[in-house]
Write a protein that holds these residues in place. Structure first.
Motif, mmCIF file in Angstrom:
data_model
loop_
_atom_site.group_PDB
_atom_site.id
_atom_site.type_symbol
_atom_site.label_atom_id
_atom_site.label_comp_id
_atom_site.label_asym_id
_atom_site.label_seq_id
_atom_site.Cartn_x
_atom_site.Cartn_y
_atom_site.Cartn_z
ATOM 1 N N ASN A 145 0.753 -1.131 0.070
ATOM 2 C CA ASN A 145 -0.017 0.010 -0.009
ATOM 3 C C ASN A 145 1.072 1.301 -0.122
ATOM 4 O O ASN A 145 1.607 1.319 0.773
ATOM 5 N N LYS B 103 1.685 5.388 -0.369
ATOM 6 C CA LYS B 103 0.811 6.637 -0.061
ATOM 7 C C LYS B 103 1.946 7.677 -0.250
ATOM 8 O O LYS B 103 2.797 7.733 0.475
ATOM 9 N N VAL C 295 2.651 11.545 -0.230
ATOM 10 C CA VAL C 295 2.285 12.933 -0.017
ATOM 11 C C VAL C 295 2.846 14.178 -0.180
ATOM 12 O O VAL C 295 4.242 13.977 -0.096
ATOM 13 N N ILE D 233 -2.553 14.924 -1.419
ATOM 14 C CA ILE D 233 -1.957 13.405 -1.664
ATOM 15 C C ILE D 233 -1.977 13.345 -3.037
ATOM 16 O O ILE D 233 -2.829 13.656 -3.696
ATOM 17 N N ASN E 227 -2.500 7.258 -3.575
ATOM 18 C CA ASN E 227 -2.906 6.173 -2.517
ATOM 19 C C ASN E 227 -3.496 4.987 -3.133
ATOM 20 O O ASN E 227 -4.547 4.918 -3.525
ATOM 21 N N GLU F 206 3.204 -1.273 4.219
ATOM 22 C CA GLU F 206 2.796 -0.078 3.879
ATOM 23 C C GLU F 206 3.885 0.930 3.714
ATOM 24 O O GLU F 206 4.815 0.913 4.549
ATOM 25 N N ASN G 283 5.007 4.925 3.041
ATOM 26 C CA ASN G 283 4.479 6.206 3.295
ATOM 27 C C ASN G 283 5.718 7.215 2.407
ATOM 28 O O ASN G 283 7.010 6.956 3.074
#
Length: 79
Positions: free
Chosen positions: A3, A5, A7, A12, A15, A72, A74
């Motif tokens: 996943n 993401k 930003v 954003i 995602n 995940e 980020n």
């Protein structure tokens, strides 16, 4: 699947689920795959690449940070 993401200070950018992510780390480019070890790293100017269902995507960044934990990913970047 990972996943991802992405930003920026403004919004954003992405995602969703991806197969892999390649980022321009401070000590060199590296790829994140499923079940990657947890990591936090700074990023420098370069290209973030990721593969989603619709194909390979590219994003030019000036700098940023990456955090990877439990599949995940980020990214906080400046574009």
């Amino acid at each position: 699947m990972l996943n991802l993401k992405i930003v920026t200070p403004e919004k954003i950018i992405f995602n969703g689920n991806v197969e892999n992510v390649t980022v321009p780390g401070t000590l060199g480019s590296f790829e994140v795959l499923n079940d990657h070890a947890p990591i936090i790293s700074s990023l420098e100017q370069g290209v973030v690449e990721y593969t989603e269902n619709s194909g390979r995507k590219h994003l030019d960044i000036k700098s940023g940070f990456i955090e990877v934990k439990n599949n995940e990913v980020n990214l906080c970047v400046e574009v």
